[in-house]
Design an enzyme around this catalytic site. Structure first.
Site, short mmCIF file in Angstrom:
data_model
loop_
_atom_site.label_atom_id
_atom_site.label_comp_id
_atom_site.label_asym_id
_atom_site.label_seq_id
_atom_site.Cartn_x
_atom_site.Cartn_y
_atom_site.Cartn_z
N ASP A 19 -30.03 -21.08 56.52
CA ASP A 19 -29.85 -21.27 55.08
C ASP A 19 -30.41 -22.62 54.71
O ASP A 19 -30.18 -23.61 55.40
CB ASP A 19 -28.35 -21.23 54.75
CG ASP A 19 -27.87 -19.80 54.61
OD1 ASP A 19 -28.64 -18.98 54.09
OD2 ASP A 19 -26.74 -19.51 55.05
N ALA A 48 -22.03 -21.37 31.63
CA ALA A 48 -23.10 -20.45 32.02
C ALA A 48 -23.84 -19.93 30.80
O ALA A 48 -25.00 -19.52 30.87
CB ALA A 48 -22.52 -19.29 32.81
N ASN A 49 -23.18 -19.94 29.65
CA ASN A 49 -23.83 -19.46 28.43
C ASN A 49 -24.87 -20.43 27.89
O ASN A 49 -26.02 -20.07 27.68
CB ASN A 49 -22.76 -19.25 27.35
CG ASN A 49 -22.33 -17.81 27.30
OD1 ASN A 49 -23.11 -16.93 27.67
ND2 ASN A 49 -21.10 -17.58 26.87
N VAL A 75 -26.13 -26.05 29.39
CA VAL A 75 -26.31 -27.49 29.19
C VAL A 75 -24.95 -28.17 29.26
O VAL A 75 -23.92 -27.52 29.12
CB VAL A 75 -26.96 -27.84 27.83
CG1 VAL A 75 -28.38 -27.32 27.76
CG2 VAL A 75 -26.12 -27.30 26.68
#
Lengths: 565, 678
Positions: free
Chosen positions: B307, B377-378, B381
């Site tokens: 990873d 998340a929307n 910012v």
């Protein structure tokens, strides 16, 4: 030792090794089925014999078919030998062979051994020689090469369920390799002075006023396949020291070439088949090094003075000429004999019994190393691959990976089978010879007392088990003990190796082929060649040290002390 | 790494004393039969003892047979001792683990809806799917999955690491291990293991070697050794035939000596110790393997799936540069960036503040009247509102949407340059006015490139797995020097990649912690689950890393290789030893019959009996001399197979041929000095 002698060994090896490369490339194409010059003849043979050439066989079917073929051939040969009196081409009216001798001889020729417990001139007819023995010289050689080809295929790619078709392999190997080379070689030998006839033995009046029967027969062809197929069964008891089998220095060199060339071409073919020529060259180099050392060693042993003879004033010039033909001398004799014991040919052009102890030890040790330098046609290569698997297994872990050879993991199944093969050969040689020396019958077979007698017996069991057929001489082998005992040794020495080899091939073929990387154990360099030779000597040869010490080694030091037997 | 096993020396006195006792117990033939070579030696030792005693009874000079018998017994004892010492360290570790397990009383919840109602129940009586409550100070009674709560847990009983870790319901940190202790808050746990099969139980069994089964390679090696033993049975058993013909009498003791010297007792005696020590090395690295087979596979691995985050890079992207739009002062941008990040407690946010302080000497403080605008998340910012003004930083397209209009070409170019370099661009706007871009860089760990080069030399490919887009992934891959990249990787991609590599015949190792890693962990030949990971991941893998350090995959491979190398080196050494023994024993036993064979006594051993005894003594001592090597392992070097083989073949192959000549001669000189059998 003379410069000439060393040069002779060099010349013989260069001729063989040089021609092994093109022949090996050709054989790889043959095994891949790319050589079909005589396709109509092939098709005809398949149709007559009811062979489906498209059928692919797994290892077990391959082994069973080969075994059945050998059983049928064994039976046929046994019948021919027993009934030869009633069969054609028997101008000398030779009687049928006794059962135990016929068993021994049938076993001998079915297994590519060509141990001759019989005296050929007086006990076998021309017809039986030609249609019994010579046919087997082709078939048994082709069968050995077929098994080697099947093993090679196992390394080509991953996930293979089949190894080819044994009948097709035998037909093609005979048709495109053994027959053409043997025919050309026969013509060469014919021109060089070897007879080829079915006529009766002529009786001539000698200059001294007596009469003498001169043996002759279909010699040129038998001689060619005798060497080419690493068979070794001579038309005469004297084998290649007889002027009709090996008349001159040129035929001697040619016969050495014939008996070595396929053995050395096989590793080259192997390299071509697996797509990595260097891998084949590594096995080839190991074979060449062992044989080259043995040739030089044997020559050195014989070229040295025998202190007893020098002391007695018998020997005028250095070197042991006892048991050797004047027309060959020492180097030509030792080179021929080591070549014939390094392969499983077993032909002789001089009497090993009369060699110095060390001169006799070297050919015997070559056989005890399980006949891999370069060994019998086919059997030498597959024997060598068995050792390569063991070498990779023992030392391969030292690079930090579980062992793999040519991209195939070597695991318990392969090790089990490889050890089984080594074990059975060791058992027949040591138990056979050790037991025979305890019996009255065994002791009665010996010509000599002391360690020399021990060597005679040990050599006989070694030769039979390793399917060599070379006779040390000095062993009367036509006794129930040795006829049956050595007959079984030959059968087990052949099939108890050949079947495990096919089983290994079957198991390896199925495994995935791992990609090569810098982390892979390198099996194509000088380091591996050295390791391989070490493993061959330690795992294949050293277990015979105790017995060899009581035979040739003890005799060697006795000779130095001035004692003979 | 910190754990108790580390402090135990290779030859701790207590371990040695206990091992000596165990070595005698291990003489039990029923136990010894697992080891064909040493079992055969024991039978021969017994036989020679009987012969020796018989000789005493009938009044023959018996000293020699009895002395040989004693040394044969010592040979067997040294072999069992080697195994006992190897097991010793595991035992000490197991005892410590056992203490963590004992006497825990669990709070078994009777009604799932009311966690205050519980019944005290002994831990061993807990079953799968029982619910238990664990509160501050309680020992977690068994393995389980947290279904409610968040707590800090001290896992030092298992991992040796004393700093507590956070465990919470849901997500990838929801698994707890029996024997660990809750140090704050409470948890409700659903038990996932039946009694006797918890992680702790399995670990105890593993370190003790109770569950030790032979690995495939050990089985194959055993077959080789058994085969060799049989070959020498034949060689020695047929010798009386040849000897009788030669009018030589060979006593049982002499034949036994020859036989035991020739069979591979050295590797036969050390084989299981090597395997146990390999597992032990792994455990000292705080990695628990569920089988020896997994350790062996680790040595064979030729592809590592790593990873990116946490293994190749530090895991958190850090601010590395700022790019103002034309007309904006660089310092102004720096001040604004620092101010906008003041409320951002993520590592990225903090790295922006740090960069501005270090590079631009900007010290900012959060005004008291400021309102923090957290990341969502929307909006994608985050920022600060203060004094009627607004500072916003975040994903480039989101900030541009706030700022409106068409961004200057220089800005667009800077953003795409940042992306091409594998970094993440952030945009910054103050009062809806675009000021510039911030570059967040994924920092590749120092030294990782060299490790990958080492791995490449060992023939191992490294594959970086990352959720980043292709461009970002390729840039990091180039910087870290990996061989291949799986970008925008889903768990399904990992699984697919592993399957494909395996079809090509490669062996793949990977590590993972999430439940969605479980299928790939199970598919991989070596799957290392993190101790902090989910229960599903820990069950799917065949190793668990207690330190949860994904970089350890590389060390695991090296430990696997070291185990195999040690095994190979000692096998080669053992088999190469045989040559000298022929030269010691054969002239000795036949010289009476053929005095000329004295010439083969190249070591110049004093007498036949001293020669045979010296060989037998060497054969026994070499086992105990090699125990430290078997336990420590042959030093591993990250070089190619060819170089490794050349070196090891020289040391253990050639060394194996030469060493016994020297050793046997030295022992013979000592025997001679004391006039023993001379």
């Amino acid at each position: 030792m003379t410069t000439y002698g060393i040069l002779y060994i060099g010349l013989a090896l260069i001729l063989v090794l040089g021609s092994a490369f093109p022949l090996g490339a050709y054989m790889a194409r043959l095994f891949e089925g790319k050589i079909r010059l005589l396709a109509p003849v092939e098709t005809g043979i398949y149709r007559i014999c009811g062979i489906d050439p498209a059928r692919q066989m797994g290892w077990a079917s391959y082994a069973i078919a080969l075994l059945m073929l050998s059983v049928v051939h064994f039976g046929l040969l046994y019948a021919i030998l027993r009934l030869q009196y009633y069969l054609p081409f028997n101008p000398q009216h030779i009687a049928g062979m006794a059962p135990m001798l016929a068993f021994n001889t049938a076993a001998s020729f079915t297994t590519n051994t060509n141990w001759q417990a019989y005296a050929p001139e007086s006990m076998i007819s021309n017809g039986a020689q030609m249609f019994g023995l010579v046919v087997h010289m082709f078939i048994s050689a082709a069968a050995g090469i077929a098994v080697a080809a099947a093993l090679m295929r196992a390394f080509v790619s991953g996930g293979l369920k089949t190894l080819g078709n044994v009948y097709v392999d035998i037909v093609r190997i005979t048709l495109y390799l053994l027959l053409p080379v043997a025919l050309v070689a026969a013509v060469v030998l014919l021109i060089a002075g070897i007879p080829m006839t079915f006529d009766a033995f002529p009786t001539v009046h000698t200059l001294a006023g007596g009469t003498q029967t001169i043996g002759r027969g279909p010699l040129a062809l038998q001689e060619a396949i005798k060497e080419l197929g690493t068979n070794g069964g001579g038309f005469f008891n004297a084998n290649s020291s007889h002027p009709f089998e090996n008349p001159n220095a040129l035929t001697n060199l040619f016969e050495i070439w014939l008996l070595l060339v396929i053995g050395f071409a096989l590793p080259i073919a192997f390299g071509h088949m697996v797509g990595r020529k260097r891998e084949g060259i590594a096995l080839f180099a190991a074979m060449a090094l062992i044989l080259g050392l043995a040739m030089v060693g044997d020559y050195a042993a014989e070229a040295a003075n025998n202190p007893i003879l020098v002391h007695a004033g018998v020997m005028a010039k250095p070197g042991n000429m006892v048991g050797k033909e004047m027309r060959f001398g020492i180097a030509q004799s030792t080179t021929f004999n080591t070549a014939a014991t390094g392969t499983s040919t077993g032909a002789v052009n001089s009497v090993t019994d009369s060699y110095t102890p060390l001169g006799g030890l070297i050919p015997m040790f070559l056989m005890q190393l399980d006949e891999v330098a370069p060994g019998g046609v086919g059997s030498g290569l597959y024997g060598m691959v068995l050792f390569a698997l063991l070498a990779v297994f023992v030392a391969g872990l030292m690079v930090g990976r579980t062992p793999e050879y040519l991209g195939k993991k070597v695991q318990s199944r392969e090790i089990k089978l490889a050890m089984l093969a080594v074990l059975i050969q060791t058992m027949f040689i040591l138990a056979g010879a050790g037991f025979s020396l305890l019996t009255k019958s065994g002791l009665g077979s010996l010509d000599n007392a002391g360690p020399h007698g021990l060597t005679e017996m040990l050599y006989g069991w070694t030769s039979a088990t390793e399917n060599n057929g070379s006779a040390f001489a000095g062993l009367s082998a036509n006794t129930p003990l040795l006829d049956y005992g050595l007959g079984l040794a030959m059968l087990f020495g052949r099939f108890a190796v050949l079947i495990p080899v096919l089983a290994i091939a079957g198991s390896l073929a199925l495994k995935p082929k791992l990609p090569q990387s810098t982390g892979t154990f390198p099996t194509d360099g000088p380091l591996f060649v050295g390791l391989l030779i070490g493993v061959i000597i330690i795992l294949g040869g050293l277990q015979f040290m105790p017995a060899d010490t009581l035979g040739p080694l003890a005799e060697h030091y006795l000779m130095l002390a001035g004692k003979t037997f | 790494m910190s754990n108790q096993a580390d402090t135990i020396g290779l030859f701790d006195r207590a371990i040695l004393i206990r091992a000596t006792g165990d070595a005698v117990l291990k003489l039990n033939p029923r136990q010894l039969i697992r080891n064909p070579v040493i079992f055969t030696t024991e039978i021969i030792a017994l036989l020679v003892t009987v012969v020796g005693v018989h000789e005493v009874v009938i009044g023959q000079a018996a000293a020699f047979s009895l002395v040989i018998a004693i040394w044969l017994w010592i040979t067997v004892l040294f072999a069992t001792f080697a195994e006992a010492v190897a097991e010793g360290r595991g035992r000490v570790r197991a005892d410590a683990l056992r203490r963590a397990r004992s006497d825990t009383m669990a709070k078994l919840i009777l009604d799932p809806r009311d966690r205050t109602l519980f019944k005290p129940t002994p831990a061993p009586e807990l079953h799968k799917d029982d619910l238990v409550l664990v509160e501050t100070g309680d020992i977690i009674p068994s393995d389980g999955e947290i279904i409610e709560g968040i707590a800090s847990v001290n896992e030092s009983a298992i991992t040796g690491e004393s700093a507590p870790v956070i465990r919470e319901a849901g997500g990838d940190r929801s698994a707890v291990t029996g024997g660990t202790q809750v140090v704050s808050d409470f948890l409700v746990i659903r038990i996932t293991a039946e009694p006797g099969s918890t992680f702790l139980d399995r670990m105890i069994a593993l370190v003790e070697g109770a569950e030790r089964r032979k690995t495939p390679n050990e089985i194959a090696l055993d077959i080789l050794l058994a085969g060799l033993t049989l070959i020498f049975v034949i060689a020695v058993a047929t010798l009386p035939g040849f000897a009788a013909y030669s009018h030589t009498h060979l006593s049982i003791a002499v034949l036994a000596a020859l036989f035991v010297c020739l069979i591979p007792t050295t590797i036969g005696g050390l084989l299981s110790a090597i395997g146990i020590a390999g597992m032990d090395r792994l455990i000292r690295f705080n990695v628990v393997a569920t089988s020896g087979r997994a350790v062996e596979a680790a040595g064979d691995v030729d592809a590592l799936l790593l990873d990116k985050t946490g293994t190749i890079t530090f895991g958190n992207r850090m601010a590395s540069a700022i790019y103002p739009v034309p007309g904006v002062d660089e310092r102004l941008l720096a001040e604004a960036a620092a101010f906008a990040s003041l409320g951002d407690e993520t590592p990225e946010g903090r790295s922006i503040v740090t960069l501005m302080r270090d590079r631009y000497q900007i010290e900012t403080k959060l005004p008291t009247n400021a309102t923090l605008v957290p990341f969502s998340a929307n909006t994608r910012v985050s920022g600060i509102d203060s004094g009627g003004r607004s500072w916003r930083k975040g994903a480039v397209d989101s900030v541009l949407k706030l700022a409106g209009g068409i961004p200057p070409a220089a800005f667009t170019e800077a953003v795409s340059r940042i992306a091409r370099a594998g970094s993440t661009p952030l945009a910054l706007a103050v009062d809806g006015q675009l000021l510039g871009a911030i570059e967040l860089k994924d920092i590749v760990k120092p030294g990782i490139k060299e490790r990958f080069a080492d791995l490449r030399r060992m023939g191992i490919r490294t594959i970086m797995v990352t959720g980043d887009n292709r461009i970002t992934a390729a840039a990091i891959a180039a910087e870290a020097g990996v061989d291949d990249v799986i970008a925008e990787a889903t768990p399904q991609d990992k699984l697919g990649y592993i399957r494909k590599a395996q079809e090509e015949g490669r062996l793949v190792a990977m590590c993972g912690d999430g439940t969605n890693d479980a299928p790939a962990l199970a598919q991989a030949d070596v799957g290392v689950a993190m101790q902090t990971g989910t229960q599903a991941a820990r069950e799917a893998g065949n190793m668990v890393d207690l330190d949860s350090d994904p970089t350890k995959l590389i060390e695991i491979v090296e430990i696997g290789k070291q185990l195999l190398i040690t095994r190979g080196a000692l096998t080669t050494f053992s088999i190469a030893n045989d040559i000298s023994k022929y030269f010691a024993i054969l002239p000795a036993i036949f010289v009476a019959t053929y005095p000329g064979l004295q010439a083969l006594n190249v070591m110049g051993l004093t007498s036949p009996r001293s020669a045979i005894l010296s060989a037998v003594i060497f054969n026994a001592l070499i086992i105990v001399v090699l125990v430290p090597l078997a336990l420590r392992g042959v030093k591993f070097r990250a070089v190619g197979a060819a170089a490794l083989l050349r070196r090891n073949l020289l040391v253990y192959g050639l060394g194996g041929i030469v060493a016994p000549f020297v050793g046997i001669k030295a022992i013979d000189m000592i025997l001679t000095a004391f006039h023993i059998f001379t």
